[in-house]
Design an enzyme around this catalytic site. Structure first.
Site, mmCIF file in Angstrom:
data_model
loop_
_atom_site.group_PDB
_atom_site.id
_atom_site.type_symbol
_atom_site.label_atom_id
_atom_site.label_comp_id
_atom_site.label_asym_id
_atom_site.label_seq_id
_atom_site.Cartn_x
_atom_site.Cartn_y
_atom_site.Cartn_z
ATOM 1 C CB SER A 40 -3.756 16.455 -3.659
ATOM 2 O OG SER A 40 -3.827 15.072 -3.390
ATOM 3 C CB SER A 41 -4.389 15.706 1.598
ATOM 4 O OG SER A 41 -3.169 15.256 2.136
ATOM 5 C CG ASP A 100 3.965 6.497 -0.450
ATOM 6 O OD1 ASP A 100 5.203 6.518 -0.659
ATOM 7 O OD2 ASP A 100 3.266 7.527 -0.354
ATOM 8 C CE LYS A 153 6.174 9.103 1.760
ATOM 9 N NZ LYS A 153 6.389 10.133 0.744
ATOM 10 C CG ASN A 183 3.089 7.948 4.062
ATOM 11 O OD1 ASN A 183 2.694 9.090 4.293
ATOM 12 N ND2 ASN A 183 3.374 7.518 2.848
ATOM 13 C CG ASP A 234 -0.349 8.518 2.457
ATOM 14 O OD1 ASP A 234 -1.311 8.278 1.687
ATOM 15 O OD2 ASP A 234 0.563 9.306 2.173
ATOM 16 C CB THR A 246 8.620 8.050 -1.698
ATOM 17 O OG1 THR A 246 7.249 8.312 -1.371
ATOM 18 C CG2 THR A 246 9.462 9.253 -1.347
#
Ligand code: ADP
Ligand code: MG
Length: 383
Positions: free
Chosen positions: A28-29, A146, A148, A151, A164, A183
């Site tokens: 959403s960014s 999150d 990964k 990020n 993130d 994720t």
């Protein structure tokens, strides 16, 4: 009145910063490069849109409160050299702007895609920085949730910064989480288990170390440890901790790094290494940097192999070989079974010796012996 104040904040952002091209996208960014108008400094701005057109009122509230939480966490963790710095933030009714330092080399994900796999040496320095960031978060009771390669960002010197914090939460000691988030490929088994079983006690910060294990594996192998076309089967692999050090990707990797992967990808969270324990693992020990370099006969003896081939040519034996053998020899001598056996055998003895004697080994003698053995072995190669 509230709205007016918020609109002022948006105006303030645009007065201070000049947003440029898009450099990244999230769920959403949108992330853009931006320039501080007064100083000319280049930064990155994460713009989170909260407009009613695309979302329900409920979703809107959710995005907004999640972003406010993200800002809160970012403010708690900034200052660590391996964590992204939130420089500024602005909230308006329709947008939230988060201004960060600009990470010019982008995602570790893209870097890995470009390089396919990384050396143990490079993996070591990246993983050390990542684990130090994780250790710092955990010491402040923050779980990232999150982790990964998308990020993890790299600055212009290639130094890593964790970013993130959209799923990050503060988790006081003794408390547990139950929410299914993250994720898929990086989810720890206990996150999946507790979402399927109401009696499960929940999960904690150990989930970040599982993700570190997945990242470590991926950097070295060039592909993730848990993957299946059918997601349900992939999730089952995760829950059972079913992965392999597959050939040929893992052939040249040290036992030390395999051991670290295994201690991170441990299904039982209580037995999994903590960030601090992982950093104390032999893989990160100073002396390991020089000594336990991955030993690959193919790589280590490359010059030697090529030189020996030159000798073979000089002795006139080369012409007596079949054309196919000649072609293979020229392209990849190591792939010829006779030569490989010789080099491996030879390398094994020599390398064992090497480790004991260190760099003082007489390289000339080493060369001569290998060349002699290889020449003898050519008889075996072409009967
Ligand atoms: P989301 O929470 O929506 O996933 P992220 O914070 O992960 O958003 O940002 C999305 C992408 O934007 C990142 O994966 C990265 O490619 C890029 N990005 C984010 N922050 C920066 C930054 N400071 N410098 C450079 N690129 C960035
Ligand atoms: Mg992201």
């Amino acid at each position: 009145w509230q709205t007016a104040v918020e609109e002022e904040r948006a105006k303030e952002f645009y007065q201070k910063y000049d947003p440029k091209e898009v450099i990244g996208r999230g769920v959403s960014s949108v992330v853009r490069r931006c320039v501080h108008r007064h100083t000319g400094q280049e930064l990155a701005v994460k713009i989170i849109e909260i407009t009613a057109e695309k979302m329900t009122a409920e979703q809107l509230e959710e995005v907004k409160s999640a972003t406010l939480k993200e800002i809160q966490v970012l403010n708690m963790v900034k200052g660590h050299s391996s964590i992204i710095t939130l420089i500024d933030s602005y909230e308006s009714t329709t947008f939230i702007f988060l201004v960060f330092d600009l990470m010019r080399r982008g995602e570790l994900f893209d870097y890995l895609t470009e390089k396919v796999t990384l050396s143990e040496k490079e993996t070591r320095s990246l993983m050390r920085a990542l684990l130090e960031a994780v250790q710092y978060l955990h010491s402040r009771n923050i779980v990232h949730r999150d982790l990964k390669p998308e990020n993890i960002l790299l600055d212009d010197q290639g130094l890593l910064k964790l970013s993130d914090f959209g799923f990050s939460v503060q988790l006081p000691p003794g408390q547990k989480l139950r929410e299914l988030c993250g994720t898929p490929g990086y989810l720890a088994p206990e996150i999946l288990k507790c979402s399927m079983d109401e009696t499960h006690p929940g999960y904690g910060q150990e989930v970040d170390l599982w993700a570190c294990g997945v990242i470590l594996y991926t950097l070295l192998a060039g592909s993730p440890p848990f993957w299946h076309r059918k997601q349900m089967l992939m999730l089952r692999m995760i829950m059972e901790g079913r992965y392999q050090f597959s050939s040929p990707d893992w052939d040249d990797r040290s036992d030390t790094v395999r051991d670290l992967v295994a201690r991170l990808l441990l299904v039982e969270p209580a037995g999994r290494l903590t960030a601090q324990q992982a950093l104390a693992h032999p893989f990160f020990r100073q002396y390991q940097r020089e000594d336990a370099r991955v030993f690959s006969p193919r790589k280590s003896f490359r010059v030697l192999i090529l030189s020996v081939l030159a000798c073979i040519r000089m002795y006139g034996r080369y012409r007596r070989l079949r054309p196919l053998t000649r072609e293979v020899l020229a392209r990849d001598p190591y792939s010829v079974r006779g030569i490989r056996r010789l080099i491996d055998g030879c390398a094994f003895r020599i390398y064992g010796h090497w480790v004991k004697k260190g760099e003082q080994q007489n390289r000339a003698a080493l060369f001569q012996n290998t060349a002699k053995i290889m020449l003898l072995g050519l008889e075996e190669l072409e009967p």
